[in-house]
Motif scaffolding. Structure first.
Motif, PDB file in Angstrom:
ATOM      1  N   SER A   1       9.362  86.269  69.087  1.00 43.87           N
ATOM      2  CA  SER A   1       9.034  85.048  68.357  1.00 43.87           C
ATOM      3  C   SER A   1       9.969  84.884  67.163  1.00 43.87           C
ATOM      4  CB  SER A   1       7.580  85.117  67.871  1.00 43.87           C
ATOM      5  OG  SER A   1       7.251  83.986  67.106  1.00 43.87           O
ATOM      6  N   PHE A   2      10.605  83.725  67.076  1.00 42.23           N
ATOM      7  CA  PHE A   2      11.518  83.447  65.967  1.00 42.23           C
ATOM      8  C   PHE A   2      11.185  82.104  65.328  1.00 42.23           C
ATOM      9  CE2 PHE A   2      13.769  86.809  67.992  1.00 42.23           C
ATOM     10  CZ  PHE A   2      14.544  87.393  67.001  1.00 42.23           C
ATOM     11  N   SER A   3      11.273  82.088  63.999  1.00 43.26           N
ATOM     12  CA  SER A   3      11.037  80.860  63.236  1.00 43.26           C
ATOM     13  C   SER A   3      11.998  80.839  62.059  1.00 43.26           C
ATOM     14  CB  SER A   3       9.583  80.819  62.734  1.00 43.26           C
ATOM     15  OG  SER A   3       9.349  81.890  61.839  1.00 43.26           O
ATOM     16  N   ALA A   4      11.820  79.874  61.163  1.00 40.36           N
ATOM     17  CA  ALA A   4      12.721  79.745  60.019  1.00 40.36           C
ATOM     18  C   ALA A   4      12.669  80.973  59.109  1.00 40.36           C
ATOM     19  CB  ALA A   4      12.360  78.496  59.222  1.00 40.36           C
ATOM     20  N   SER A   5      11.526  81.666  59.081  1.00 36.92           N
ATOM     21  CA  SER A   5      11.372  82.814  58.176  1.00 36.92           C
ATOM     22  C   SER A   5      11.936  84.111  58.741  1.00 36.92           C
ATOM     23  CB  SER A   5       9.892  83.011  57.845  1.00 36.92           C
ATOM     24  OG  SER A   5       9.153  83.244  59.029  1.00 36.92           O
ATOM     25  N   GLY A   6      12.250  84.138  60.035  1.00 33.19           N
ATOM     26  CA  GLY A   6      12.783  85.353  60.645  1.00 33.19           C
ATOM     27  C   GLY A   6      12.293  85.527  62.067  1.00 33.19           C
ATOM     28  N   GLY A   7      12.272  86.774  62.536  1.00 32.88           N
ATOM     29  CA  GLY A   7      11.883  87.020  63.923  1.00 32.88           C
ATOM     30  C   GLY A   7      11.005  88.247  64.067  1.00 32.88           C
ATOM     31  N   VAL A   8      10.210  88.265  65.156  1.00 33.57           N
ATOM     32  CA  VAL A   8       9.330  89.391  65.455  1.00 33.57           C
ATOM     33  C   VAL A   8       9.410  89.699  66.940  1.00 33.57           C
ATOM     34  CG1 VAL A   8       6.954  90.269  65.451  1.00 33.57           C
ATOM     35  CG2 VAL A   8       7.722  88.740  63.624  1.00 33.57           C
ATOM     36  N   LEU A   9       9.558  90.972  67.259  1.00 33.63           N
ATOM     37  CA  LEU A   9       9.467  91.444  68.635  1.00 33.63           C
ATOM     38  C   LEU A   9       8.231  92.332  68.697  1.00 33.63           C
ATOM     39  CD1 LEU A   9      10.700  91.628  71.490  1.00 33.63           C
ATOM     40  CD2 LEU A   9      11.984  93.629  70.704  1.00 33.63           C
TER      41      LEU A   9
ATOM     42  N   ASN B   1      14.277  87.388  56.121  1.00 33.34           N
ATOM     43  CA  ASN B   1      15.380  87.036  55.207  1.00 33.34           C
ATOM     44  C   ASN B   1      16.747  87.022  55.881  1.00 33.34           C
ATOM     45  OD1 ASN B   1      13.478  86.977  53.057  1.00 33.34           O
ATOM     46  ND2 ASN B   1      13.672  89.204  52.852  1.00 33.34           N
ATOM     47  N   THR B   2      16.776  86.612  57.140  1.00 28.40           N
ATOM     48  CA  THR B   2      18.070  86.460  57.816  1.00 28.40           C
ATOM     49  C   THR B   2      18.552  85.024  57.632  1.00 28.40           C
ATOM     50  OG1 THR B   2      16.934  85.906  59.878  1.00 28.40           O
ATOM     51  CG2 THR B   2      17.551  88.205  59.555  1.00 28.40           C
ATOM     52  N   GLY B   3      19.844  84.849  57.498  1.00 31.08           N
ATOM     53  CA  GLY B   3      20.386  83.502  57.378  1.00 31.08           C
ATOM     54  C   GLY B   3      20.188  82.731  58.674  1.00 31.08           C
ATOM     55  N   SER B   4      20.287  81.415  58.604  1.00 29.73           N
ATOM     56  CA  SER B   4      20.023  80.581  59.781  1.00 29.73           C
ATOM     57  C   SER B   4      20.970  80.908  60.931  1.00 29.73           C
ATOM     58  CB  SER B   4      20.143  79.095  59.412  1.00 29.73           C
ATOM     59  OG  SER B   4      21.429  78.827  58.850  1.00 29.73           O
ATOM     60  N   LYS B   5      22.238  81.135  60.603  1.00 32.86           N
ATOM     61  CA  LYS B   5      23.209  81.467  61.657  1.00 32.86           C
ATOM     62  C   LYS B   5      22.907  82.844  62.240  1.00 32.86           C
ATOM     63  CE  LYS B   5      28.175  81.846  62.568  1.00 32.86           C
ATOM     64  NZ  LYS B   5      29.535  81.776  61.970  1.00 32.86           N
ATOM     65  N   ASP B   6      22.642  83.809  61.360  1.00 32.71           N
ATOM     66  CA  ASP B   6      22.309  85.157  61.825  1.00 32.71           C
ATOM     67  C   ASP B   6      21.027  85.152  62.649  1.00 32.71           C
ATOM     68  OD1 ASP B   6      24.521  86.266  60.613  1.00 32.71           O
ATOM     69  OD2 ASP B   6      23.470  86.771  58.763  1.00 32.71           O
ATOM     70  N   LYS B   7      20.072  84.316  62.243  1.00 34.79           N
ATOM     71  CA  LYS B   7      18.795  84.256  62.953  1.00 34.79           C
ATOM     72  C   LYS B   7      18.994  83.763  64.378  1.00 34.79           C
ATOM     73  CE  LYS B   7      15.906  80.877  62.568  1.00 34.79           C
ATOM     74  NZ  LYS B   7      15.667  80.557  63.988  1.00 34.79           N
ATOM     75  N   LEU B   8      19.807  82.738  64.555  1.00 33.26           N
ATOM     76  CA  LEU B   8      20.057  82.198  65.889  1.00 33.26           C
ATOM     77  C   LEU B   8      20.761  83.231  66.773  1.00 33.26           C
ATOM     78  CD1 LEU B   8      21.165  78.554  64.982  1.00 33.26           C
ATOM     79  CD2 LEU B   8      19.033  79.245  66.101  1.00 33.26           C
ATOM     80  N   GLU B   9      21.726  83.932  66.183  1.00 35.86           N
ATOM     81  CA  GLU B   9      22.432  84.968  66.935  1.00 35.86           C
ATOM     82  C   GLU B   9      21.498  86.119  67.295  1.00 35.86           C
ATOM     83  OE1 GLU B   9      25.777  86.134  64.623  1.00 35.86           O
ATOM     84  OE2 GLU B   9      26.885  84.258  64.950  1.00 35.86           O
ATOM     85  N   LEU B  10      20.647  86.494  66.346  1.00 36.12           N
ATOM     86  CA  LEU B  10      19.697  87.582  66.575  1.00 36.12           C
ATOM     87  C   LEU B  10      18.679  87.204  67.638  1.00 36.12           C
ATOM     88  CD1 LEU B  10      18.699  90.388  65.678  1.00 36.12           C
ATOM     89  CD2 LEU B  10      17.284  89.222  63.962  1.00 36.12           C
ATOM     90  N   GLU B  11      18.178  85.992  67.576  1.00 32.79           N
ATOM     91  CA  GLU B  11      17.208  85.517  68.570  1.00 32.79           C
ATOM     92  C   GLU B  11      17.799  85.589  69.980  1.00 32.79           C
ATOM     93  OE1 GLU B  11      14.600  81.494  69.632  1.00 32.79           O
ATOM     94  OE2 GLU B  11      16.026  81.482  67.966  1.00 32.79           O
ATOM     95  N   LYS B  12      19.027  85.130  70.109  1.00 35.24           N
ATOM     96  CA  LYS B  12      19.700  85.151  71.406  1.00 35.24           C
ATOM     97  C   LYS B  12      19.943  86.578  71.875  1.00 35.24           C
ATOM     98  CE  LYS B  12      23.815  83.376  73.778  1.00 35.24           C
ATOM     99  NZ  LYS B  12      25.085  82.605  73.614  1.00 35.24           N
ATOM    100  N   GLU B  13      20.350  87.442  70.956  1.00 38.49           N
ATOM    101  CA  GLU B  13      20.653  88.831  71.300  1.00 38.49           C
ATOM    102  C   GLU B  13      19.396  89.574  71.755  1.00 38.49           C
ATOM    103  OE1 GLU B  13      23.380  92.489  69.540  1.00 38.49           O
ATOM    104  OE2 GLU B  13      22.762  90.860  68.223  1.00 38.49           O
TER     105      GLU B  13
END
Length: 254
Positions: free
Chosen positions: A212-220, A163-175
């Motif tokens: 792994s990141f997708s539209a639904s969120g991310g998993v480490l 449930n992360t927003g698209s912008k937050d998801k991209l930032e989180l994936e990069k981080e």
């Protein structure tokens, strides 16, 4: 035919059990033998866990205690926060209690924000998956612990952000990617799928890390394949025990 099948089953058990031995053994003077994931001595008594409950014996009634070497399972494993692969369920429960982690057995829904033994401790001998909710990198997430079926050793751990927003998801994936790269270097592999992409690291031959990141969120995801193999052995032993039971009852029907 019955004799051949019985011998075959015994050979399977012997080969599996010879390569797998984790539990401590308590031998009483009466001749009784007890196996447990964890044993310790305190104030003249020998303690162990049986069916998730702590029991004890007077030291004078104990012939010997044969301990396994649990530390060998945590050497060279993965580490995330306060968790290390190879620790068993009783170490996990102790860590959760000492750090006030709201640990739950998978499948139980609770709003607990503190450690509660009622939602985790009584499942010590049965559950193979636990979780707790927390906040990492500014986002709410779910941390999941995966255990082997019998010895209850930690073999995998995942951090799941939903449930992360698209912008937050991209930032989180990069981080997340930058943090893992800083510690382990560049990913060994990149796999692209329809709904996202997965980066793979392998800092040691038996340690795998996946982001792994997708539209639904991310998993480490952290995996210790050495401990996972122990789990596979345990599953094989249980499968063959079930097989032996139905063969014993059904063989005369043929």
């Amino acid at each position: 035919m019955k004799l051949k099948i019985s011998i075959f089953i015994c050979v399977i058990f012997a080969s599996l059990n010879s390569s797998y031995s984790i539990a401590d053994t308590i031998r009483l003077n009466s001749g009784r033998t007890i196996t447990s994931n964890k044993t310790w001595t305190k104030n003249g008594r020998v303690y162990c866990f049986l069916d998730g409950v702590s029991v004890s014996f007077d030291l004078k009634d104990v012939a010997y205690v044969k301990k396994s070497n649990p530390t060998k399972f945590t050497k060279n494993g993965f580490k995330f926060d306060i968790w290390k692969s190879g620790i068993d369920i009783y170490e996990i429960l102790t860590i959760a209690r000492n750090n006030n982690i709201p640990l739950h057995r998978d499948g139980l829904i609770s709003t607990n924000k503190n450690f509660n033994p009622k939602v985790c401790r009584k499942y010590a001998n049965s559950a193979t998956k636990y979780y707790y909710n927390t906040k990492l990198l500014g986002q709410y997430c779910k941390v999941e612990l995966f255990l082997t079926p019998k010895s209850k050793l930690l073999h995998s751990l995942s951090i799941r952000w939903n449930n992360t927003g698209s912008k937050d998801k991209l930032e989180l994936e990069k981080e997340v990617k930058n943090i893992i790269m800083k510690k382990y270097g560049g990913p060994k592999k990149l796999s692209t799928e329809v709904f996202g992409k997965t980066y793979h690291w392998s800092p040691k031959p038996h340690i795998n890390i996946e982001s792994s990141f997708s539209a639904s969120g991310g998993v480490l995801l952290y995996k210790d394949t050495k401990i996972q193999r122990i789990g596979e052995q345990e599953k094989a032993i249980k499968k063959n025990q079930i097989k032996a039971q139905y063969q014993k009852s059904d063989i005369s029907k043929f």
